[in-house]
Every structure is written in C-alpha cells, then in structure tokens.
Scaffold this active site. Structure first.
Site, PDB file in Angstrom:
ATOM      1  CE1 TYR A 470      -2.882  -3.271   0.884  1.00 49.32           C
ATOM      2  CE2 TYR A 470      -1.711  -3.267   2.979  1.00 49.32           C
ATOM      3  CZ  TYR A 470      -2.544  -3.897   2.066  1.00 49.32           C
ATOM      4  OH  TYR A 470      -3.034  -5.149   2.343  1.00 49.32           O
ATOM      5  CG  HIS A 471       4.080   1.739   1.098  1.00 50.74           C
ATOM      6  ND1 HIS A 471       5.070   0.952   1.669  1.00 50.74           N
ATOM      7  CD2 HIS A 471       3.187   1.978   2.082  1.00 50.74           C
ATOM      8  CE1 HIS A 471       4.774   0.734   2.935  1.00 50.74           C
ATOM      9  NE2 HIS A 471       3.631   1.343   3.211  1.00 50.74           N
ATOM     10  N   PRO A 472       1.815   3.273  -3.087  1.00 54.22           N
ATOM     11  CG  PRO A 472      -0.331   3.907  -3.780  1.00 54.22           C
ATOM     12  CD  PRO A 472       0.394   3.111  -2.732  1.00 54.22           C
TER      13      PRO A 472
END
Length: 536
Positions: A470-472
C-alpha cells in the site's frame, strides 16, 4: 454550476498531506483556504480503533477500492489498491506504522538535482511534525501535531521474533527512525492513548474552528479550471450539484499518487497521446504525469502457533473477545491497539549490500488476505518487502469521465533485481523463523510450506501470493529532467499557480512505510508556499 467563491488556496484531497496543508496555510488567519475531500467525515468508529484497518480495507464508504491492471509478474492477477476516501485519506485506513525511510533515500533525491531535499534538509520537518512519546532528541521532535507512540504492550511472539533475529545475526534496533535503520524491534505508531492519530485527527481537527478554513466533504474533483497555462480554480461534483471555486493564490493537488495524476490528465495536463486518445484537450503535453509509478510488494509467511496466544485465538473465544473489548474500552490497551506491523525489522538479503534492502512486518494474527476473516487455527504472520524496487509502472486515465477509475499498473517484479531481492527476503525471514527463540512458538509453516524450497519455487510463490503493501508513489515525480512533473518547490512544470504535494512527487519510493514521509513533504511544502506568498 454553483459558484462557490474565491479563496487564496484550494487544496484537493484531505489525506495525509492535505490535512497538513490545510492546518499550516490557515494558521495565521491571513489566507482563505478551501479543502476539498471526495469522501465523508471520519465518523466510522473503526477508523479510530487501530486494528480496525482490517475492516476498512473492504469498506467502499471510506475506501476507493481500486485494483491494478492484471500484473504479468504476479501471474496476471489484479491486486487490490486500497486508498482512503474519507477525511484523513489513507492515514485514516492505514496500518499506523511510523517509519521515515533511510537517510540515503533523501540524499539520493538531492543528488538528482532536487536542492533542499537531502536528509539534513528534511529532518527538521520530520521533527516539526512529531510529538514523540519518548521525548525530543537530535532525530525526534516533541510538541508537534503528529503523535508517535510506542506499542501499548509487548507480546511474547514479538519478543521471540526480535530475539530470533538477533540469533540469526541481525542487530536489535529500538528506533528505526534514529541513527540507523538496520535491525529488529518494535514499530512505533501514529496513535495516542490507544487511538489512531490520522492527519485528520492530528492536523485538521484543531484547525476546523478557524473562520478562514472551509472544508467540503463528498466533493469529487472533476477538473482544474485553467486559463491558458495557469490554474485558477477547481470544479467538483457534490451529490448532483456541480460547483466551482477560484484560487487567487494557488491550487494544490494533494489527492495522492492515484488521484493527483488522474486529475492532471483529466484537466489536459499529461501525455499528449494518452489525452488525445480519450478525447481530452491537451493543454500541456507533460509526459511524466502518471509515469514512474512505484509500489512496495510484500510476500507473507503464515505460521501455525504452538501456543494459543494469537489474536486468532482471541477471536475464536467469546470470553476472550469480551476481554479484548473490555480492555480496550477501559484501558485503551490490548489487541485492538495493534498496528499492521507489531514488530519488524530492516535487514540485508546479502551481506555485501551497503544498506538494508528488505523490511519485515510481524503480526500476531493470520489471514488469507487483508480484510478476510482470521484463520480458524492459531496463527501469526511475517511478511517480507523489498525496500527499493527497480520496477516502475504507470497510472493512466481510461476515460474522460472523472468517476471512472484509472488504469493502475505498478509493474511488479519486472526486473531481475526485484525478483532476486524478493526471494532473498523470504529466505532471510525463514532463517529467522527457524532460530531457537521461535521454536516454542512456530509449530509449522503453513505458507509457503516446506515443500517450497528452491529459489524457483519461492519465486513462483511470490508470483502467486505477493501483494501490495500500500505504498503507491512517484506518479508526478520531482525533478528537472524531461520526465519530471514538479520542480524542487513542487510547482508543476509549465503550469503556473499549481503544485502537487503528496506521495506522487517522490522521485523514488522511500525505504519503508510512506505516511511519515508524506507528512514531512506537506510540512516542507507549506513553508515553501508561505515563503513564496510573502515574496510577492
């Protein structure tokens, strides 16, 4: 079209960065600020209970529920890309882990020509933001808006993991945000007294009483108002009503690594061929908008626990669950206060590398995937994540309709380095799980299982089970080269009156969880915006 009025600053997105900006830009009362958020108020109680993130991952009322395009590196699977759609944005639904990244990450940004973004430059903004439970020192601040706290209480599984990491030859580290990142220890969290401290809680809530700050929720931005190559306002839809506001100072996009490039492209700022193909009039052909997407891939190991001490066990017993609820209600302690990484580590998959290249998240429960029910057996999870992936993907609109999600392609495992380090992370993690300190707890390896032994088998498992952590980032990256979108002061190249302030401006993803870094970016950006306003 409803004319909503004129403001000095319009901020699109009330997430990790937008709430910081709203607070700082409205603080002295001089400027009139409008904050737009597509989601609603952060009133869902699961937002404020730390472990509630498991429920929020599958709740479309607070989550955009994005998915990637089919990923060739992951057996053509679509991977969930949860993003917050609520005040606080993704800081209201994330795992609460507070990690800044490595000093060398920011020094690398500076070497790319981004003056003012070295570690020495950004450390004061990390300290400014922080209200560190341990007090202030050379690396930490106290009295800032963002609470940073220790885990409420230790857990025997976490203690065993940390001890096992030391037995495997890795150092203990009680502060991943201090002098060095390498080692194993407990994570700190963005919480206070057992409750989540999102950007909405930490920054926006204290500012909402100000008469010069207007917050509009359920306002889905549909496009920028441009006069030539100057941004002068924003249009949005709220329920069935279209509205527009003008900005005498600046429009600031803080809609995240998915929302900000999408809105730029919808407004005619982006790759000309893409915009033309979807019937969007090209205002400024800026090829880097939506390019260079990076994300962290995690691969999880699930182990069966030999003792009934996991949260899985709590959930199977009505009496234990009642005790968990009571402990949280009365003491703000217990399993409901646990972050998405209870303990963890930053490790090297190869002794020859200079810096840790893998992050471990260790959690005292297990599930098939985040948001699913917990396993019926006593289980715990340890995941491995490559810190500095080489793979880069894209973010592209697929329609001129602002309500149609864009195509999100992180391009996971596209390089040999990424495949090697991802497999190496699992091997290092498996070595830790086999150390003496874990023997009283690790009964058996459920996933990937002992029959998955060779590098080829482990890579196949990564392709089948790997998922986002969850780190775009990086879809409107900072720089001065032809592929960059914003300059060192986060102004969009070629468009006046417009900045981007969120994780999309990162030249490369940080070596760790991204929320702390995005808060820092917004703190620094607020100072730059106010400096520029005073210079006019």
């Amino acid at each position: 079209m409803r004319e909503f009025g004129a403001f000095d600053y319009i901020i699109v997105g009330a997430g990790s960065a937008g709430c910081v900006l709203a607070n700082r830009l409205s603080a002295d009362g001089r400027y009139k600020v409008l904050l737009l958020e597509a989601g609603g108020e952060d009133s869902n109680p699961w937002i404020h209970i730390p472990l509630g993130y498991g429920k929020l991952f599958v709740d479309p009322k607070v989550n955009w529920m994005f998915q990637t395009t089919p990923q060739p590196g992951l057996n053509d699977r679509r991977i969930s890309q949860p993003r917050g759609k609520v005040l606080g944005g993704s800081s209201s639904i994330n795992g609460l882990v507070y990690v800044r990244g490595q000093k060398e990450d920011f020094d690398a940004w500076r070497r790319l020509g981004n003056v003012g973004w070295s570690h020495d430059d950004v450390l004061p903004y990390f300290r400014k933001a922080e209200d560190q439970a341990r007090g202030a020192d050379a690396f930490h601040g106290q009295g800032g808006p963002l609470p940073v706290s220790d885990q409420a209480e230790p857990h025997p599984l976490c203690d065993a993991f940390i001890a096992a990491a030391q037995e495997a030859g890795h150092p203990r580290n009680d502060d991943f945000n201090g002098a060095t990142q390498e080692g194993a220890g407990y994570y700190q969290t963005t919480s206070r007294r057992g409750l989540r401290a999102s950007s909405a809680v930490a920054y926006l809530r204290p500012a909402r009483r100000r008469s010069n700050l207007t917050v509009v929720t359920r306002a889905h931005a549909t496009g920028l108002v441009l006069e030539g190559r100057r941004a002068v306002g924003v249009e949005w839809r709220r329920d069935r009503e279209l509205a527009r506001a003008t900005a005498g100072g600046e429009v600031i996009l803080a809609a995240g690594a998915i929302g900000s490039p999408q809105l730029l492209q919808l407004s005619g700022v982006g790759p000309g061929d893409l915009l033309t193909a979807h019937g969007v009039r090209v205002i400024h052909d800026l090829p880097g908008v939506g390019a260079d997407l990076q994300d962290h891939l995690q691969v999880r190991m699930v182990l069966r626990c030999a003792q009934p001490i996991t949260f899985n066990d709590d959930m199977r017993s009505p009496w234990r669950m009642a005790g968990v609820g009571l402990k949280f209600a009365l003491q703000r302690r217990g399993p409901l206060t646990v972050s998405a990484g209870y303990a963890g580590a930053f490790l090297k998959t190869d002794p020859a590398v200079a810096l840790p290249d893998t992050q471990i998240h260790f959690i005292n429960f297990s599930t098939t995937k985040m948001g699913d029910k917990l396993h019926a057996f006593s289980g715990f999870t340890a995941s491995s994540c490559q810190l500095r992936p080489e793979s880069r993907g894209t973010l592209k609109i697929v329609s001129p309709d602002p309500f149609t999600p864009p195509a999100i392609d992180p391009n996971y495992l596209a390089t040999e380095t990424d495949r090697r380090v991802t497999v190496g992370g699992l091997k290092v993690l498996r070595d830790i799980m086999r150390q003496p300190a874990m023997l009283p707890f690790a009964e058996s390896e459920v996933e990937p299982g002992l029959d998955c032994a060779s590098d080829d088998q482990l890579l196949a498992y990564c392709r089948e089970r790997g998922s986002t952590i969850y780190h775009p980032t990086c879809t409107a990256r900072m720089g001065s080269d032809p592929g960059a979108v914003v300059d060192k002061r986060l102004k969009v190249h070629g468009i006046a009156g417009l900045r981007v302030v969120d994780g999309s401006i990162m030249p490369s993803v940080l070596s760790g969880n991204t929320h702390a870094g995005i808060v820092m970016i917004a703190e620094k950006a607020a100072d730059m915006i106010l400096e520029d306003a005073r210079a006019v």
